[in-house]
Every structure is written in C-alpha cells, then in structure tokens.
Scaffold this active site. Structure first.
Site, PDB file in Angstrom:
ATOM      1  N   HIS A   1       9.147  -3.210   3.418  1.00 29.62           N
ATOM      2  CA  HIS A   1       8.831  -3.772   2.357  1.00 29.62           C
ATOM      3  C   HIS A   1       9.929  -3.914   1.263  1.00 29.62           C
ATOM      4  CE1 HIS A   1       5.210  -0.545   3.298  1.00 29.62           C
ATOM      5  NE2 HIS A   1       4.813  -1.556   2.990  1.00 29.62           N
TER       6      HIS A   1
ATOM      7  N   MET B   1       0.800  -1.034  -0.166  1.00 29.23           N
ATOM      8  CA  MET B   1      -0.088  -0.199  -0.091  1.00 29.23           C
ATOM      9  C   MET B   1       0.843   1.346   0.137  1.00 29.23           C
ATOM     10  SD  MET B   1      -3.549  -0.951   2.163  1.00 29.23           S
ATOM     11  CE  MET B   1      -2.796  -0.710   3.971  1.00 29.23           C
ATOM     12  N   GLY B   2       2.284   1.041  -0.276  1.00 31.03           N
ATOM     13  CA  GLY B   2       2.970   2.345  -0.524  1.00 31.03           C
ATOM     14  C   GLY B   2       3.668   2.885   0.947  1.00 31.03           C
TER      15      GLY B   2
HETATM   16  P1  AMP Z   1       1.453  -2.907   3.343  1.00 29.78           P
HETATM   17  O1  AMP Z   1       1.946  -1.808   2.598  1.00 29.78           O
HETATM   18  O2  AMP Z   1       1.501  -2.589   4.988  1.00 29.78           O
HETATM   19  O3  AMP Z   1       0.215  -3.623   3.023  1.00 29.78           O
HETATM   20  O4  AMP Z   1       2.408  -4.304   3.581  1.00 29.78           O
HETATM   21  C1  AMP Z   1       2.833  -4.572   2.099  1.00 29.78           C
HETATM   22  C2  AMP Z   1       3.559  -5.868   2.451  1.00 29.78           C
HETATM   23  O5  AMP Z   1       4.749  -5.771   3.275  1.00 29.78           O
HETATM   24  C3  AMP Z   1       2.809  -6.993   3.247  1.00 29.78           C
HETATM   25  O6  AMP Z   1       3.059  -8.113   2.748  1.00 29.78           O
HETATM   26  C4  AMP Z   1       3.398  -6.790   4.712  1.00 29.78           C
HETATM   27  O7  AMP Z   1       3.183  -7.938   5.320  1.00 29.78           O
HETATM   28  C5  AMP Z   1       4.879  -6.617   4.084  1.00 29.78           C
HETATM   29  N1  AMP Z   1       5.370  -5.845   5.515  1.00 29.78           N
HETATM   30  C6  AMP Z   1       4.993  -4.726   6.035  1.00 29.78           C
HETATM   31  N2  AMP Z   1       5.750  -4.448   7.257  1.00 29.78           N
HETATM   32  C7  AMP Z   1       6.683  -5.398   7.307  1.00 29.78           C
HETATM   33  C8  AMP Z   1       7.775  -5.438   7.786  1.00 29.78           C
HETATM   34  N3  AMP Z   1       8.122  -4.803   9.090  1.00 29.78           N
HETATM   35  N4  AMP Z   1       8.747  -6.509   7.498  1.00 29.78           N
HETATM   36  C9  AMP Z   1       8.616  -7.451   6.634  1.00 29.78           C
HETATM   37  N5  AMP Z   1       7.507  -7.400   5.977  1.00 29.78           N
HETATM   38  C10 AMP Z   1       6.621  -6.167   5.961  1.00 29.78           C
END
Ligand code: AMP
Length: 279
Positions: free
Chosen positions: A34, A27-28
């Site tokens: 990420h 989601m950026g």
């Molecule tokens: P989001 O942008 O929050 O939807 O996250 C996108 C992807 O990044 C998802 O698969 C999350 O689980 C992963 N992600 C978010 N935060 C972390 C983190 N601290 N460590 C590893 N992966 C992450």
C-alpha cells in the site's frame, strides 16, 4: 494530515486542494505494498488522498468481511508519516445509506479468474470505485498489479464510462522470500506461511520459460502446476495464462502483446492470489 469520516467533510477538505490529487483506495491494515502506491502518488501529484474502507459489497456471504484485519490508528500514523493530505475512513452507512440501489457491472473481463470463484465481487469493487472517483474527483488513481484482474476491470470501467481519471498500476511488492504482501497474510499459520512462496516460485518458472521463448500457454500452465504440486499444502483454485486485455484463457500460442500468468491457491483456510505480466 486531515482524517475525515463523512462525505460532506471530505468534499469540503478536497475543495481546498489546488493542483493534481492522487487517490490510493485501500481496505486498510496497511503494508509496504500500500505504501508503495502512496509514495508513487505523492511523487506524481501535489496532493494525496487515501481511502480506507472495508467494502462489504465485494465480500461473498461466506467470506472474511467481519474478521478482515483492521488497525485504524496504526494505518493513520503510517500515512501521516508519508505526508498524506487527506485520509478518508467513512462508516459503511455513509457509503451505503438505507435505500441504496445502484450497481456498476463491468462485463467480460470480470467473468473468469476471481470473478468465476467470487460471484458479485467485481460488481462490489466497480460500484465502490465509481463512488470513490465521484467523491474524491482525483486526477490519478493508484492500484497494485497484485490484483491484476481488478486493474484490468478498472481500466475498462474508466474507458467505458469516460471517467476523468488516469489509472496508474504499480508493481507488486513482495516479502524477501517472494510472497506478495497482502493484509490477508496474517491469516497464514506457520506451516502455511512457510509454504506460501510456492506461488511466486511457480510464477517465476513461467517467467523464465517465457524469457527463453516459450509461448505455448498449455506448457506454461503445466510448468506452474508442476511447481505447485511440489508443495503438498497448496491446493490450486486456478492456474491461468490469460490474454492481458480480455483476460480470456489462451488456448494455444500467446499473442504478441503478451500474457498474464495468474494463480489462486488455497493454503488451509486462506486463499492467496498472485500474478506476473509476461511481455
Ligand atoms: P487492498 O487494501 O488489499 O484492497 O489493496 C489496496 C490496493 O493496494 C490495491 O490496489 C491493491 O492491488 C494494492 N496492493 C495490495 N497488495 C499489494 C502489493 N503487495 N504490492 C502492490 N500493491 C498492492
């Protein structure tokens, strides 16, 4: 790096890629968590596609969809520096055109934990992830353990619907004080930010008990509750020790396949989630 905004332009660019493609859906407002997914995708595939889309259907009516942090220019620069091939940033109308009327519902694993507190959230995620897979047609897709319940649901979605993609789950990346990186950490005020590592401390307590042979889920939950109670700002939504496959709460002794220790905690107006795999 090519940045695309329409599905037709993305598909045309995708067709030109030969060899395995890894997809990283986000989601950026990117952070090192990420980027760790992007680097793993880059190491394991010939090409990497990143999707940035703040998906409205996974937010509840009183959640933070409109104020979710965004910085497309910074995100694009970070991804270009990582050597990403395709960046897809569609407008909401491209993904949900007028008349859109299909949902993907994964039962069972979505019912507890976040699913119980955020009704409809996982249906929004399952639907948009199915669309990602259909549009990108990746060989592998990369997700973070940070959203542990989401990874369990996506594995089930891929298995149940025979989707031709390999799901890769990557470890949670943390700040030096243990706080799991998250785009939402910018919501934390100074005192809340100082209190936030208590989630990781509670999970570490469960981990150390587990390493010393403790298998009683009630003991593990109570140990995490005691650590959280030391931080007056922390208001737990749930403290869970669940079966890693079904996500059903474990009543007595954890099964041989291990457990997932999972926390959702409110600090002021911000909700944080974190988890560790006990194996
Ligand atoms: P989001 O942008 O929050 O939807 O996250 C996108 C992807 O990044 C998802 O698969 C999350 O689980 C992963 N992600 C978010 N935060 C972390 C983190 N601290 N460590 C590893 N992966 C992450």
């Amino acid at each position: 790096m090519h940045t695309l905004h329409s599905i037709s332009a993305f598909r045309a660019a995708r067709r030109l890629l030969t060899g395995p493609v890894g997809l990283v859906p986000t989601m950026g407002y990117l952070h090192e968590g990420h980027l760790s997914l992007v680097r793993r995708a880059k190491a394991e595939n010939d090409h990497v596609a990143v999707w940035i889309f703040v998906n409205p259907t996974q937010f509840g009516p009183h959640e933070d969809f409109t104020r979710y942090p965004r910085d497309e220019a910074r995100d694009a620069a970070l991804l270009a520096a990582e050597g990403v091939d395709l960046l897809f940033m569609p407008p909401v109308e491209a993904i949900y055109p007028e008349g859109f009327g299909t949902e993907v519902v994964v039962h069972g694993v979505t019912e507890g934990l976040e699913g119980a507190i955020r009704p409809g959230h996982f249906t929004g995620v399952a639907t948009v992830v199915t669309k990602f897979f259909n549009i990108v047609q990746p060989d592998r897709a990369y997700f973070g353990q940070k959203d542990g319940q989401q990874t369990v649901m996506i594995r089930k979605l891929v298995l149940d619907l025979n989707l031709p993609v390999q799901v890769v789950v990557c470890p949670t990346v943390r700040e030096p004080d243990g706080l799991a990186m998250s785009s939402r950490n910018v919501y934390l005020g100074g005192l809340e930010r100082a209190a936030a590592p208590v989630l990781h401390r509670a999970l570490q307590r469960a981990e150390s008990l587990w390493r010393n042979g403790e298998r009683d889920a009630t003991v593990l939950r109570e140990a995490m509750r005691a650590v959280l109670a030391q931080e007056p700002l922390a208001q737990p939504d749930y403290i869970s020790v669940a079966d890693p496959l079904t996500l059903a709460e474990i009543a007595g002794r954890a099964p041989a396949r291990g457990a997932l220790a999972y926390l959702a905690v409110r600090l002021g107006a911000t909700r944080l989630i974190d988890n560790v795999v006990l194996e």
